[in-house]
Design a protein around this motif. Sequence first.
Motif, PDB file in Angstrom:
ATOM      1  N   ALA A 204       2.367  -4.664  -3.740  1.00  0.00           N
ATOM      2  CA  ALA A 204       2.333  -6.125  -3.803  1.00  0.00           C
ATOM      3  C   ALA A 204       2.141  -6.727  -2.418  1.00  0.00           C
ATOM      4  CB  ALA A 204       3.623  -6.654  -4.430  1.00  0.00           C
ATOM      5  N   PHE A 205       2.792  -6.167  -1.420  1.00  0.00           N
ATOM      6  CA  PHE A 205       2.657  -6.697  -0.057  1.00  0.00           C
ATOM      7  C   PHE A 205       1.230  -6.541   0.450  1.00  0.00           C
ATOM      8  CE2 PHE A 205       2.804  -6.115   4.551  1.00  0.00           C
ATOM      9  CZ  PHE A 205       3.419  -7.291   4.930  1.00  0.00           C
ATOM     10  N   VAL A 206       0.648  -5.359   0.262  1.00  0.00           N
ATOM     11  CA  VAL A 206      -0.735  -5.143   0.708  1.00  0.00           C
ATOM     12  C   VAL A 206      -1.692  -6.031  -0.076  1.00  0.00           C
ATOM     13  CG1 VAL A 206      -2.589  -3.433   0.894  1.00  0.00           C
ATOM     14  CG2 VAL A 206      -0.244  -2.794   1.457  1.00  0.00           C
ATOM     15  N   GLY A 207      -1.468  -6.163  -1.395  1.00  0.00           N
ATOM     16  CA  GLY A 207      -2.337  -7.022  -2.196  1.00  0.00           C
ATOM     17  C   GLY A 207      -2.259  -8.473  -1.777  1.00  0.00           C
ATOM     18  N   LEU A 208      -1.065  -8.964  -1.452  1.00  0.00           N
ATOM     19  CA  LEU A 208      -0.924 -10.350  -1.013  1.00  0.00           C
ATOM     20  C   LEU A 208      -1.657 -10.608   0.296  1.00  0.00           C
ATOM     21  CD1 LEU A 208       2.809 -11.194  -1.826  1.00  0.00           C
ATOM     22  CD2 LEU A 208       0.775 -12.285  -2.765  1.00  0.00           C
TER      23      LEU A 208
END
Length: 394
Positions: A204-208
């Motif tokens: 989720a962090f990388v996608g954001l």
Amino acid sequence: MSPHIMTDHTAHAAPPHPAPPAEKPVWTLEGDTNTPQLVLRGAWTVQSGGMAPFPTDGLAQGRDHNTLTFDTQGVTGWDSAFIAFLWDVKQAAGHAGMQFDPQGLPASAQRLLALLPDAPASGKAANHKPAPLLERVGGKTLSVLNETGTVTELALETAQGACKTLTGKSGMRLKDLASDIWNAGPSALLIVGVVNFLVGAILAFVGLVELRRFAAEIYVANLVGIACAREISAIMTAIVMAGRTGGAYAARISTMLGNEEIDALQVFGIPVSSYILLPSILSLGLMMPLLYIYGTIIAIFGGFVVSVSMMDISPLGYLNTTFDGIALREFVFGFVKSFFFASFIALAACRVGLQAGRSAADVGIAATRAVVIGIVGIIAMDAVFAVMATALGI
């Protein structure tokens, strides 16, 4: 008169002068070429220098079929250095074609000398020319095919035992099955949950970070949900179970092999496949799909925590986006993959355990091999499933 060993006996009282040093060992070859005799004098000990080897050509003047005798009346003491010297003499007599007669030696020395081999151990074998390339490839191919057939037979026996379990005619004990289910299921919830939560949060962090450039942050819910349901959770759960449960299976079976418990079962006619392997394989096959579902939910929750804390979206909106973006077939696909992953891990671990040696070091080697084979096999199987899903349009 039979030869004897002369030793010095000292009184209990302290001598007024220090004891004289032991006489150096000396040997001479006396007699003619027809009746050679080796005369030994002095103390044949390590301290007095009795470790000097006998020259290999020391009996070169002897004739074939002559007998070498000994005179040890002048020997004042001896230890292992004396035996080493006599063994060298025996080898030299063999090279000279002479017979070695130990009758003149002390009786205890004769017994020790009889324990040694007649000839020294052969050196390292000469390097053979490597086999041709086609022969080596053919040998490896036959070995792989033989191992594949063995594992397939093991899988069929396990499947047959599982079917017999439904009728109560298998040799599996329900107590063993319950214990293995507990170890492969509830006991693994913590580590599976932690790993999947962190993986979902990282995803989720990388996608954001990337989707924020296109003002499409809301789609991070679809990214985390689909990736975890289709691939990530199934793979990470299988890798965790390969290291945790697969290694334990291999270590347990190899330990039983070293303790001769497997041999005892075979002597009594108890099938190893149904008594030991079936509970292990069946428990992991039942628990892995459930752990996959649990891991997927935890991974989605990890992405939920990171996404809600980093972007302006309500928790309800994130969950609605997640459920709307994930189709049911994604869970079915991951569920089926988890079952095959579990079967492969259990079969590979049990097979490695049965192939292990019987020493303590072999237990560690078997556990390591089971983990490595399990992880590599999971990645390879996932690649095959990805190709199949693409071909079927899933």
